[in-house]
Write an enzyme that holds these catalytic residues in place. Structure first.
Site, PDB file in Angstrom:
ATOM      1  N   LEU A   1      10.944   1.539   7.238  1.00  0.00           N
ATOM      2  CA  LEU A   1      10.351   1.997   5.989  1.00  0.00           C
ATOM      3  C   LEU A   1      11.048   3.307   5.636  1.00  0.00           C
ATOM      4  CD1 LEU A   1       7.988   1.561   3.919  1.00  0.00           C
ATOM      5  CD2 LEU A   1       6.864   3.404   5.153  1.00  0.00           C
TER       6      LEU A   1
ATOM      7  N   TYR B   1       0.835  -1.208   0.000  1.00  0.00           N
ATOM      8  CA  TYR B   1       0.000   0.000   0.000  1.00  0.00           C
ATOM      9  C   TYR B   1       0.859   1.242   0.000  1.00  0.00           C
ATOM     10  CZ  TYR B   1       0.872   0.823   5.011  1.00  0.00           C
ATOM     11  OH  TYR B   1       1.473   1.101   6.208  1.00  0.00           O
TER      12      TYR B   1
ATOM     13  N   LYS C   1       6.513  -1.672   1.955  1.00  0.00           N
ATOM     14  CA  LYS C   1       5.298  -1.144   2.589  1.00  0.00           C
ATOM     15  C   LYS C   1       4.186  -2.176   2.389  1.00  0.00           C
ATOM     16  CE  LYS C   1       3.062   3.376   3.248  1.00  0.00           C
ATOM     17  NZ  LYS C   1       3.163   3.488   4.696  1.00  0.00           N
TER      18      LYS C   1
ATOM     19  N   GLU D   1      12.012   2.819  14.179  1.00  0.00           N
ATOM     20  CA  GLU D   1      11.126   3.889  13.713  1.00  0.00           C
ATOM     21  C   GLU D   1       9.876   3.884  14.577  1.00  0.00           C
ATOM     22  OE1 GLU D   1       9.639   3.060   9.743  1.00  0.00           O
ATOM     23  OE2 GLU D   1       9.673   0.915  10.130  1.00  0.00           O
TER      24      GLU D   1
HETATM   25  N1  PLP Z   1       7.385   4.255   9.040  1.00  0.00           N
HETATM   26  C1  PLP Z   1       6.215   3.608   9.092  1.00  0.00           C
HETATM   27  C2  PLP Z   1       6.157   2.288   9.784  1.00  0.00           C
HETATM   28  C3  PLP Z   1       5.062   4.154   8.490  1.00  0.00           C
HETATM   29  O1  PLP Z   1       3.901   3.480   8.537  1.00  0.00           O
HETATM   30  C4  PLP Z   1       5.157   5.430   7.863  1.00  0.00           C
HETATM   31  C5  PLP Z   1       3.999   6.048   7.238  1.00  0.00           C
HETATM   32  O2  PLP Z   1       2.899   5.598   7.312  1.00  0.00           O
HETATM   33  C6  PLP Z   1       6.389   6.076   7.867  1.00  0.00           C
HETATM   34  C7  PLP Z   1       7.491   5.464   8.442  1.00  0.00           C
HETATM   35  C8  PLP Z   1       6.536   7.418   7.224  1.00  0.00           C
HETATM   36  O3  PLP Z   1       6.544   7.294   5.824  1.00  0.00           O
HETATM   37  P1  PLP Z   1       6.079   8.496   4.890  1.00  0.00           P
HETATM   38  O4  PLP Z   1       6.891   9.679   5.271  1.00  0.00           O
HETATM   39  O5  PLP Z   1       6.391   8.003   3.511  1.00  0.00           O
HETATM   40  O6  PLP Z   1       4.629   8.698   5.138  1.00  0.00           O
END
Ligand code: PLP
Length: 279
Positions: A203, A33, A147, A179
Site C-alpha cells: 500500500l 476504506y 486499500k 510492508e
Molecule cells: N500498509 C498497510 C498495510 C496499512 O494498513 C497502512 C495503514 O493503515 C499503511 C501501509 C500506512 O499507510 P498510511 O501512511 O497511509 O496510513
C-alpha cells in the site's frame, strides 16, 4: 464528547448506524476504506487520502459517490460534531446492496460509512524506546496497492504479532520485505534509507510519501528497492511509518536486536521532522 457515525449522508450515533446484511462489503469484502487522523483538530494530508480513495475506487470499478469537496465537507462536519482533541476518521465505501452473487450490476448504489472516534496516540515509551516486530510470510492477494476491505492476510499477521507479544508483523514475500500489517517498513543501511518500491505488493502509504519527502529534503539518500529478510537483521535501523504509528523505531526483529537496540539517529531525525510537520 461522542463518537460520530455517518451512513449514506446522514450523521448519527454509532449505535444507530446500520447497513444491510446484503451489503457487498459484508458479503464479499467488496469495498475500500481510508483511515486518517487530525493534528491540532485538522485532518492531516486530506488531499492525499482522498486521492488514494479515488484510486482505490477506480481500481475496483466502484462508483465514488462524493466529490473531494463533498468528502471534505462531511469529514469536517464529523470532526466538528465529535469535538475530540484529536480524532481518527474511518471511511468505508462498498459496492452497495444486492442479492448475493459474485458478479455485480453496474448500477448499484454504493454504501458510504464514516466514523469519527477519539485518537489515542501510542504510548510515550513506544515512541522513545521503539517496538519489537516479527517477520511472517505475506500471504495477501496481488493488489495490495488498493486499500480494500479484504484484510484477512493482515488480520492473520497482526494476530500472530499479538500472540508473539510484539507490536507489528513485517510481511515477507519471496524473500523480500513488502510492508507491515498496518504500516510501511523502512530500513537504514550505511546512511541510506531503503524501502520497498510502490507497486502491487504494498500500500502506498501517505505517511511513507511524507517521510520520503522529508528525507530527500534533508539530503538523506533514499533507495526504493527490495530488502531481503536476511538483510533486515543486519541493518543499522528499522522503522515503521503509518497514520497511526507515525514514525516508529523497531529495535528487535524475530528476537534479534537491531544494532544497539535503540532507535537510530536517522529514525529519530525523521520522527522529529515528522512531528515538526504534523504534530
Ligand atoms: N500498509 C498497510 C498495510 C496499512 O494498513 C497502512 C495503514 O493503515 C499503511 C501501509 C500506512 O499507510 P498510511 O501512511 O497511509 O496510513
Amino acid at each position: 464528547m461522542p463518537d460520530v457515525a455517518f451512513v449514506n449522508g446522514v450523521f448519527m450515533p454509532p449505535a444507530d448506524a446500520m447497513v444491510s446484511i446484503d451489503d457487498r462489503g459484508f458479503q464479499f469484502g467488496d469495498g475500500i476504506y481510508e483511515v486518517l487522523r487530525t493534528y491540532r483538530g485538522q485532518p492531516f494530508e486530506l488531499e492525499a487520502h482522498l486521492a488514494r480513495l479515488d484510486r482505490s475506487a477506480a481500481a475496483l470499478d466502484l462508483i465514488q459517490p462524493y466529490s473531494r469537496a463533498e468528502w471534505t465537507k462531511h469529514l469536517l462536519e464529523g470532526i466538528r460534531r465529535a469535538a475530540y482533541p484529536e480524532a481518527k476518521i474511518y471511511i468505508q465505501l462498498t459496492r452497495g446492496v444486492a442479492p448475493r452473487d459474485h458478479a455485480y450490476a453496474a448500477d448499484l448504489v454504493p454504501t458510504v460509512v464514516m466514523t469519527v472516534r477519539e485518537l489515542h496516540s501510542l504510548s510515550r515509551s513506544m515512541q522513545t524506546d521503539g517496538v519489537e516486530a516479527i517477520t511472517i510470510e505475506d500471504i495477501r492477494w496481488g493488489r495490495c496497492d488498493i486499500k480494500s476491505l479484504n484484510l484477512l492476510g493482515n488480520v492473520f499477521a497482526r494476530q500472530q504479532a499479538k500472540r508473539a507479544q510484539v507490536f507489528e508483523a513485517i510481511l515477507v514475500k519471496a524473500g523480500s520485505i513488502t510492508e507491515g500489517a498496518v504500516s510501511n517498513v523502512m530500513v537504514v543501511r550505511g546512511g541510506t534509507i531503503m524501502t520497498a518500491p510502490e507497486g502491487p505488493t504494498i500500500l502506498s502509504g501517505v505517511t511513507r510519501a511524507v517521510v520520503l519527502e522529508l528525507a530527500r529534503k534533508a539530503g538523506l539518500p533514499v533507495q526504493e528497492c527490495g530488502i531481503t529478510q536476511t538483510d533486515l537483521y543486519g541493518v543499522d535501523e528499522v522503522f515503521l511509518t503509518g497514520t497511526t504509528v507515525e514514525v516508529l523505531a523497531v529495535v528487535r526483529v524475530d528476537g534479534k536486536v537491531i544494532k544497539d537496540g535503540r532507535p537510530g539517529p536517522i529514525t529519530q531525525r525523521l520522527a522529529a521532522g515528522f512531528t515538526g510537520l504534523a504534530g
